[in-house]
Enzyme design. Sequence first.
Site, PDB file in Angstrom:
ATOM      1  N   LYS A 197       0.914  -1.133   0.002  1.00 21.21           N
ATOM      2  CA  LYS A 197      -0.017  -0.142   0.012  1.00 21.21           C
ATOM      3  C   LYS A 197       0.894   1.262   0.008  1.00 21.21           C
ATOM      4  O   LYS A 197       1.919   1.388   0.421  1.00 21.21           O
ATOM      5  CB  LYS A 197      -0.785  -0.198   1.229  1.00 21.21           C
ATOM      6  CG  LYS A 197      -2.180   0.869   1.156  1.00 21.21           C
ATOM      7  CD  LYS A 197      -3.268   0.022   0.598  1.00 21.21           C
ATOM      8  CE  LYS A 197      -4.657   0.822   0.557  1.00 21.21           C
ATOM      9  NZ  LYS A 197      -5.728   0.053  -0.057  1.00 21.21           N
ATOM     10  N   VAL A 230     -21.454  -0.375  -5.503  1.00 22.32           N
ATOM     11  CA  VAL A 230     -21.424  -1.609  -5.228  1.00 22.32           C
ATOM     12  C   VAL A 230     -22.958  -2.068  -4.974  1.00 22.32           C
ATOM     13  O   VAL A 230     -23.223  -3.108  -5.269  1.00 22.32           O
ATOM     14  CB  VAL A 230     -20.602  -1.974  -3.774  1.00 22.32           C
ATOM     15  CG1 VAL A 230     -20.533  -3.446  -3.621  1.00 22.32           C
ATOM     16  CG2 VAL A 230     -19.026  -1.578  -4.350  1.00 22.32           C
ATOM     17  N   ALA A 231     -23.666  -1.427  -4.167  1.00 19.78           N
ATOM     18  CA  ALA A 231     -25.016  -1.522  -3.585  1.00 19.78           C
ATOM     19  C   ALA A 231     -25.875  -1.585  -4.932  1.00 19.78           C
ATOM     20  O   ALA A 231     -26.734  -2.734  -4.907  1.00 19.78           O
ATOM     21  CB  ALA A 231     -25.580  -0.465  -2.972  1.00 19.78           C
ATOM     22  N   GLY A 234     -24.929   3.169  -3.536  1.00 19.62           N
ATOM     23  CA  GLY A 234     -23.893   3.901  -4.452  1.00 19.62           C
ATOM     24  C   GLY A 234     -23.567   2.759  -5.454  1.00 19.62           C
ATOM     25  O   GLY A 234     -24.401   1.934  -5.856  1.00 19.62           O
ATOM     26  N   GLY A 260     -26.761   1.800   1.671  1.00 17.12           N
ATOM     27  CA  GLY A 260     -25.973   2.655   0.722  1.00 17.12           C
ATOM     28  C   GLY A 260     -26.828   2.421  -0.699  1.00 17.12           C
ATOM     29  O   GLY A 260     -27.224   1.464  -0.719  1.00 17.12           O
TER      30      GLY A 260
HETATM   31  P1  NAD Z   1     -20.297   4.591  -3.405  1.00 14.61           P
HETATM   32  O1  NAD Z   1     -19.563   6.047  -2.809  1.00 14.61           O
HETATM   33  O2  NAD Z   1     -20.551   4.649  -4.821  1.00 14.61           O
HETATM   34  O3  NAD Z   1     -21.274   4.375  -2.476  1.00 14.61           O
HETATM   35  C1  NAD Z   1     -21.447   4.750  -1.010  1.00 14.61           C
HETATM   36  C2  NAD Z   1     -22.897   5.138  -0.686  1.00 14.61           C
HETATM   37  O4  NAD Z   1     -23.187   4.895   0.472  1.00 14.61           O
HETATM   38  C3  NAD Z   1     -22.942   6.784  -1.208  1.00 14.61           C
HETATM   39  O5  NAD Z   1     -24.413   6.627  -2.116  1.00 14.61           O
HETATM   40  C4  NAD Z   1     -23.318   7.427   0.110  1.00 14.61           C
HETATM   41  O6  NAD Z   1     -24.217   8.422  -0.100  1.00 14.61           O
HETATM   42  C5  NAD Z   1     -23.893   6.260   0.914  1.00 14.61           C
HETATM   43  N1  NAD Z   1     -23.716   6.378   2.205  1.00 14.61           N
HETATM   44  C6  NAD Z   1     -22.673   7.035   3.035  1.00 14.61           C
HETATM   45  N2  NAD Z   1     -23.132   7.147   4.439  1.00 14.61           N
HETATM   46  C7  NAD Z   1     -24.211   6.563   4.345  1.00 14.61           C
HETATM   47  C8  NAD Z   1     -24.925   6.148   5.663  1.00 14.61           C
HETATM   48  N3  NAD Z   1     -24.881   6.433   6.756  1.00 14.61           N
HETATM   49  N4  NAD Z   1     -26.231   5.277   5.535  1.00 14.61           N
HETATM   50  C9  NAD Z   1     -26.464   5.108   4.245  1.00 14.61           C
HETATM   51  N5  NAD Z   1     -25.838   5.376   3.203  1.00 14.61           N
HETATM   52  C10 NAD Z   1     -24.872   6.135   3.259  1.00 14.61           C
HETATM   53  O7  NAD Z   1     -19.291   3.799  -2.882  1.00 14.61           O
HETATM   54  P2  NAD Z   1     -19.070   2.040  -3.470  1.00 14.61           P
HETATM   55  O8  NAD Z   1     -17.792   2.261  -4.469  1.00 14.61           O
HETATM   56  O9  NAD Z   1     -20.194   1.608  -3.783  1.00 14.61           O
HETATM   57  O10 NAD Z   1     -18.466   1.477  -2.272  1.00 14.61           O
HETATM   58  C11 NAD Z   1     -19.084   1.060  -1.071  1.00 14.61           C
HETATM   59  C12 NAD Z   1     -18.368   0.604   0.081  1.00 14.61           C
HETATM   60  O11 NAD Z   1     -17.836  -0.677  -0.633  1.00 14.61           O
HETATM   61  C13 NAD Z   1     -17.109   1.360   0.452  1.00 14.61           C
HETATM   62  O12 NAD Z   1     -17.136   0.939   1.840  1.00 14.61           O
HETATM   63  C14 NAD Z   1     -15.884   1.001  -0.215  1.00 14.61           C
HETATM   64  O13 NAD Z   1     -14.754   1.117   0.518  1.00 14.61           O
HETATM   65  C15 NAD Z   1     -16.204  -0.653  -0.278  1.00 14.61           C
HETATM   66  N6  NAD Z   1     -15.376  -1.024  -1.624  1.00 14.61           N
HETATM   67  C16 NAD Z   1     -15.703  -1.033  -2.786  1.00 14.61           C
HETATM   68  C17 NAD Z   1     -15.208  -1.472  -3.936  1.00 14.61           C
HETATM   69  C18 NAD Z   1     -15.612  -1.147  -5.142  1.00 14.61           C
HETATM   70  O14 NAD Z   1     -15.023  -1.981  -6.054  1.00 14.61           O
HETATM   71  N7  NAD Z   1     -15.962  -0.022  -5.482  1.00 14.61           N
HETATM   72  C19 NAD Z   1     -14.130  -2.756  -3.489  1.00 14.61           C
HETATM   73  C20 NAD Z   1     -14.149  -3.018  -2.258  1.00 14.61           C
HETATM   74  C21 NAD Z   1     -14.697  -2.333  -1.332  1.00 14.61           C
END
Ligand code: NAD
Length: 391
Positions: free
Chosen positions: A98, A202-203, A200, A198
């Site tokens: 990292k 991944v969701a 976003g 969430g």
């Molecule tokens: P993203 O920013 O697209 O989505 C996150 C969502 O969570 C946003 O819409 C945000 O408004 C919402 N949010 C924040 N606080 C909140 C709360 N208290 N209650 C409800 N919703 C809330 O991020 P993502 O890329 O979808 O990643 C989501 C998680 O997965 C993160 O923790 C990230 O570190 C982890 N992750 C992502 C990936 C990837 O490929 N994108 C890989 C490994 C881990």
Amino acid sequence: MTEALTLDKQKTKKGTADFPIFDALASREHEQIVICSDPENGLKAIIAIHDTTLGPALGGTRMWNYNSEEEALRDVLRLSRGMTYKAAISGLNLGGGKAVIIGDPHKDKNEALFRSFGRFVDGLNGRYITAEDVGMEERDMEWVFSETKYVTGIPKSLGGSGDPSPVTAFGVYMGAKACAKKAYGSDSLEGKKIALQGAGHVATYFARHAAKEGAKLYVSDIYEDKANELAKEVGAKVVDPDSIYGLDVDIYTPCALGGVINDDTMDQFKCDIIAGGANNVLEDEDKHGKELVKRGIIYAPDYVINAGGLINVSGELEGYNEERAHKKAERIYDTILDILKYSEENDVPSHVASNILAEQRIAKVGKIHTVYSSKGHFSGRAGEMYLSDRR
Ligand code: NAD
């Protein structure tokens, strides 16, 4: 003037007075840290290589306004170690590394800083391969990439794998199915109630898979319009962000932020399973991991179930193929089942079980390198060949 100070176990035995660097490296078995300094361009960065038994150390670069250099060093040591375990349990031929850049991502960015950093990465000659992490953007990574081929997770337009979220979400979906298999004897999510935190990247992809299989979804996001949009698409019910923990559901799927399994939320959970994409969901790994066991809640360790992102970028080392990335992420299903089995048979929480299984793989695969082969290290070779062709 630009220069790198490489500290490793062989060179110096004494730590500094304030922070015993070599004790810190030895206690968690890190191999090397590289301190990168280019004052003219404002670069202060630390690259940590934890373990390269399985292959080159891969892990993102984080840019963060740390309060002190010690805080930055502690963070990079912690994060790089986590990458070793993530790669190992995911069956990848990669080690853990990292990097952190000390600075304010809103104020301190400039082209020369990132290009300078890229040259430090390049100087490691493939021992460390970087990617995007918190505080970094596509443009910053392009600058790093202009100085070194040892970058993954770059846009498709530059020959990379692009957005990792679809593969991450697919892995989370497979992991949730594995947990269902353990809890209910069937891995079908049809009719299962899922609380999705969430809305976003991944969701969204996760929700599409789960909805297609007939799951009943509840969605929350701090931005109501995002939750509404996703709910409309997949036929979910929108819930208030604070009530997501206490819903009477089968599965809670955290896909927003870390630390959500904590003293305040623990007593609210009514679910049988916690399986989601967010990182570091257990606020206190030891304490809250054990609490979940006591409550009979099956927990899919976060770094295992969300490894699809790493699996996706690692595909770039062999020449990226989206279908193959999905196939590899599908194996998260078996990995989670193995972990849950080990956890039950050895009476340890699932996150401890996954650490043990990761360490066992490193030890076992590490041993095969004692057998001479003219091919050398397969993953390193493959990565090297492809990364060379790409630029
Ligand atoms: P993203 O920013 O697209 O989505 C996150 C969502 O969570 C946003 O819409 C945000 O408004 C919402 N949010 C924040 N606080 C909140 C709360 N208290 N209650 C409800 N919703 C809330 O991020 P993502 O890329 O979808 O990643 C989501 C998680 O997965 C993160 O923790 C990230 O570190 C982890 N992750 C992502 C990936 C990837 O490929 N994108 C890989 C490994 C881990």
